[in-house]
Design a protein around this motif. Structure first.
Motif, mmCIF file in Angstrom:
data_model
loop_
_atom_site.group_PDB
_atom_site.id
_atom_site.type_symbol
_atom_site.label_atom_id
_atom_site.label_comp_id
_atom_site.label_asym_id
_atom_site.label_seq_id
_atom_site.Cartn_x
_atom_site.Cartn_y
_atom_site.Cartn_z
ATOM 1 N N ALA A 56 1.204 6.798 90.419
ATOM 2 C CA ALA A 56 0.140 7.367 89.585
ATOM 3 C C ALA A 56 0.641 8.527 88.724
ATOM 4 O O ALA A 56 0.102 8.772 87.647
ATOM 5 N N GLY A 57 1.663 9.219 89.162
ATOM 6 C CA GLY A 57 2.210 10.337 88.401
ATOM 7 C C GLY A 57 3.233 9.907 87.359
ATOM 8 O O GLY A 57 3.798 10.735 86.657
ATOM 9 N N GLY A 58 3.497 8.614 87.276
ATOM 10 C CA GLY A 58 4.460 8.099 86.316
ATOM 11 C C GLY A 58 5.896 8.082 86.813
ATOM 12 O O GLY A 58 6.810 7.756 86.069
ATOM 13 N N TYR A 59 6.101 8.426 88.079
ATOM 14 C CA TYR A 59 7.446 8.428 88.653
ATOM 15 C C TYR A 59 7.820 7.027 89.131
ATOM 16 O O TYR A 59 6.998 6.318 89.696
#
Length: 78
Positions: free
Chosen positions: A46-49
């Motif tokens: 969800a954080g783009g990691y």
């Protein structure tokens, strides 16, 4: 010989990404070898990691085998 386990596992993960969707030969730490189609893909959280899964799937004769990445000694085109 000192081997950094984290570096080794990351190298296996990187190789698995390269070989995703192809026929591979996977040598397991117990001495067993699986030959089949590899499924392994990086997920994005969800954080783009980007997250590398800790398992891959090798489909051998239509039967999916789930394998922990840290139990793989070697992986190559099969």
């Amino acid at each position: 010989m000192n081997v950094n386990v984290n570096d080794y596992v990351q190298a296996i993960k990187t190789r698995a990404v390269e070989l995703h969707g192809t026929t591979v030969s996977v040598e397991l730490s117990g001495g067993k070898t699986l030959v089949g189609t590899l499924a392994y893909a990086i997920a994005t959280d969800a954080g783009g990691y980007q997250r590398y899964p800790d398992v891959c799937t090798v489909t051998v004769s239509t039967k999916a085998q789930t394998v922990r990445i840290d139990r793989i000694d070697a992986i190559g085109q099969g």
